[in-house]
Design a protein around this motif. Structure first.
Motif, PDB file in Angstrom:
ATOM      1  N   THR A   1      89.944  29.182  30.820  1.00  0.00           N
ATOM      2  CA  THR A   1      90.708  29.342  32.081  1.00  0.00           C
ATOM      3  C   THR A   1      91.114  30.928  32.273  1.00  0.00           C
ATOM      4  OG1 THR A   1      91.421  27.135  32.371  1.00  0.00           O
ATOM      5  CG2 THR A   1      92.689  28.921  33.163  1.00  0.00           C
ATOM      6  N   ALA A   2      90.493  31.670  33.168  1.00  0.00           N
ATOM      7  CA  ALA A   2      90.978  33.172  33.427  1.00  0.00           C
ATOM      8  C   ALA A   2      90.609  33.741  34.581  1.00  0.00           C
ATOM      9  CB  ALA A   2      90.358  33.769  32.072  1.00  0.00           C
ATOM     10  N   ASP A   3      90.899  34.899  34.834  1.00  0.00           N
ATOM     11  CA  ASP A   3      90.402  35.564  35.852  1.00  0.00           C
ATOM     12  C   ASP A   3      89.084  36.249  35.396  1.00  0.00           C
ATOM     13  OD1 ASP A   3      93.631  36.313  37.062  1.00  0.00           O
ATOM     14  OD2 ASP A   3      92.012  35.335  38.239  1.00  0.00           O
ATOM     15  N   TYR A   4      88.089  36.113  36.108  1.00  0.00           N
ATOM     16  CA  TYR A   4      86.683  36.604  35.545  1.00  0.00           C
ATOM     17  C   TYR A   4      86.215  37.884  36.397  1.00  0.00           C
ATOM     18  CZ  TYR A   4      86.098  32.638  32.443  1.00  0.00           C
ATOM     19  OH  TYR A   4      85.962  31.698  31.474  1.00  0.00           O
ATOM     20  N   TYR A   5      85.913  38.897  35.819  1.00  0.00           N
ATOM     21  CA  TYR A   5      85.475  40.296  36.515  1.00  0.00           C
ATOM     22  C   TYR A   5      84.133  40.392  36.029  1.00  0.00           C
ATOM     23  CZ  TYR A   5      90.623  40.578  36.945  1.00  0.00           C
ATOM     24  OH  TYR A   5      92.111  40.436  36.962  1.00  0.00           O
ATOM     25  N   CYS A   6      83.474  40.897  37.008  1.00  0.00           N
ATOM     26  CA  CYS A   6      82.221  41.414  37.107  1.00  0.00           C
ATOM     27  C   CYS A   6      82.382  43.100  36.743  1.00  0.00           C
ATOM     28  CB  CYS A   6      81.474  41.418  38.139  1.00  0.00           C
ATOM     29  SG  CYS A   6      79.645  42.038  38.326  1.00  0.00           S
ATOM     30  N   VAL A   7      81.590  43.661  35.830  1.00  0.00           N
ATOM     31  CA  VAL A   7      81.845  45.260  35.437  1.00  0.00           C
ATOM     32  C   VAL A   7      80.308  45.860  35.388  1.00  0.00           C
ATOM     33  CG1 VAL A   7      83.952  44.656  34.045  1.00  0.00           C
ATOM     34  CG2 VAL A   7      81.639  44.518  33.016  1.00  0.00           C
ATOM     35  N   ALA A   8      80.320  47.048  35.421  1.00  0.00           N
ATOM     36  CA  ALA A   8      79.333  47.785  35.476  1.00  0.00           C
ATOM     37  C   ALA A   8      79.654  49.044  34.876  1.00  0.00           C
ATOM     38  CB  ALA A   8      78.695  48.094  36.840  1.00  0.00           C
ATOM     39  N   ARG A   9      78.193  49.639  34.172  1.00  0.00           N
ATOM     40  CA  ARG A   9      78.392  50.667  33.410  1.00  0.00           C
ATOM     41  C   ARG A   9      77.345  51.676  33.540  1.00  0.00           C
ATOM     42  NH1 ARG A   9      77.637  52.132  27.471  1.00  0.00           N
ATOM     43  NH2 ARG A   9      79.252  53.481  27.129  1.00  0.00           N
ATOM     44  N   THR A  10      77.444  53.071  33.565  1.00  0.00           N
ATOM     45  CA  THR A  10      76.178  53.621  33.764  1.00  0.00           C
ATOM     46  C   THR A  10      75.336  53.876  32.717  1.00  0.00           C
ATOM     47  OG1 THR A  10      77.379  56.054  33.204  1.00  0.00           O
ATOM     48  CG2 THR A  10      77.275  55.048  35.607  1.00  0.00           C
ATOM     49  N   GLU A  11      75.782  53.361  31.574  1.00  0.00           N
ATOM     50  CA  GLU A  11      74.666  53.444  30.330  1.00  0.00           C
ATOM     51  C   GLU A  11      74.867  52.095  29.609  1.00  0.00           C
ATOM     52  OE1 GLU A  11      76.715  57.892  29.071  1.00  0.00           O
ATOM     53  OE2 GLU A  11      76.033  56.392  27.424  1.00  0.00           O
ATOM     54  N   ALA A  12      73.936  51.638  28.512  1.00  0.00           N
ATOM     55  CA  ALA A  12      73.777  50.485  28.010  1.00  0.00           C
ATOM     56  C   ALA A  12      74.979  49.809  27.536  1.00  0.00           C
ATOM     57  CB  ALA A  12      72.835  50.903  26.920  1.00  0.00           C
ATOM     58  N   CYS A  13      75.136  48.718  27.706  1.00  0.00           N
ATOM     59  CA  CYS A  13      76.387  47.873  27.540  1.00  0.00           C
ATOM     60  C   CYS A  13      76.264  47.621  25.871  1.00  0.00           C
ATOM     61  CB  CYS A  13      76.712  46.643  28.131  1.00  0.00           C
ATOM     62  SG  CYS A  13      75.420  45.315  28.122  1.00  0.00           S
ATOM     63  N   SER A  14      74.845  47.635  25.229  1.00  0.00           N
ATOM     64  CA  SER A  14      74.807  47.439  24.026  1.00  0.00           C
ATOM     65  C   SER A  14      73.956  48.533  23.371  1.00  0.00           C
ATOM     66  CB  SER A  14      74.230  45.924  23.823  1.00  0.00           C
ATOM     67  OG  SER A  14      74.036  45.978  22.466  1.00  0.00           O
ATOM     68  N   PRO A  15      74.423  49.689  23.242  1.00  0.00           N
ATOM     69  CA  PRO A  15      73.702  50.724  22.641  1.00  0.00           C
ATOM     70  C   PRO A  15      72.633  50.380  21.413  1.00  0.00           C
ATOM     71  CG  PRO A  15      75.801  51.550  23.335  1.00  0.00           C
ATOM     72  CD  PRO A  15      75.783  50.130  23.368  1.00  0.00           C
ATOM     73  N   SER A  16      73.148  49.536  20.622  1.00  0.00           N
ATOM     74  CA  SER A  16      72.612  49.366  19.351  1.00  0.00           C
ATOM     75  C   SER A  16      71.663  48.060  19.487  1.00  0.00           C
ATOM     76  CB  SER A  16      73.470  48.756  18.218  1.00  0.00           C
ATOM     77  OG  SER A  16      74.162  47.566  18.833  1.00  0.00           O
ATOM     78  N   ALA A  17      71.510  47.588  20.669  1.00  0.00           N
ATOM     79  CA  ALA A  17      70.888  46.078  21.108  1.00  0.00           C
ATOM     80  C   ALA A  17      71.017  45.121  20.436  1.00  0.00           C
ATOM     81  CB  ALA A  17      69.447  46.693  21.028  1.00  0.00           C
ATOM     82  N   THR A  18      72.380  45.204  19.512  1.00  0.00           N
ATOM     83  CA  THR A  18      72.552  44.019  18.959  1.00  0.00           C
ATOM     84  C   THR A  18      74.096  43.375  19.351  1.00  0.00           C
ATOM     85  OG1 THR A  18      73.772  45.570  17.305  1.00  0.00           O
ATOM     86  CG2 THR A  18      71.584  44.962  16.872  1.00  0.00           C
TER      87      THR A  18
END
Length: 130
Positions: A91-108
């Motif tokens: 149970t929570a407020d759910y937010y969509c987010v965006a980032r101009t770069e990778a959200c996982s720079p390490s890909a892990t």
């Protein structure tokens, strides 16, 4: 103007499912990382999942791994969060987010600090009853 608009929140019983949608406008979603956070009453914002740009991988935090699935549909400029086996603690407020770069720079693993994400939607409420 870049916009993220969430929909699909609602009330569900424990063990049920919901699908959230995030309609993206004002930018090419292929070049942005897009993801989801949530915030429960009295708690800090928590990262949930994200997709790296250009289909660079999907990432989940441990608390939702195996239950939630993130996906994106280019033709509709929409990102989805399918939530199964919901629990009252989801149970929570759910937010969509965006980032101009990778959200996982390490890909892990996903970057989990809110300040890494440049754009936020207005949120949609999910309530899971026991």
């Amino acid at each position: 103007q870049l916009q993220l608009v969430e929909s699909g929140g609602g009330s569900v019983q424990s063990g049920g499912s919901l699908s959230l949608s995030c309609a993206v406008s004002g930018f090419n979603m292929d070049y942005f990382a897009i993801g989801w956070f949530r915030q429960a009453p009295g708690k800090e914002r928590e990262a949930i999942s994200c997709i790296n740009p250009n289909n660079g991988g999907k990432f989940y935090v441990d608390s939702v791994k195996g239950r939630f699935t993130i996906s994106r549909e280019r033709a509709k400029s929409t990102v989805y969060l399918r939530m199964n086996s919901l629990k009252p603690e989801d149970t929570a407020d759910y937010y969509c987010v965006a980032r101009t770069e990778a959200c996982s720079p390490s890909a892990t693993a996903m970057l989990t600090e809110p300040e890494y994400y440049d754009y936020w939607g207005q949120g949609t409420l999910v309530t899971v009853s026991s």
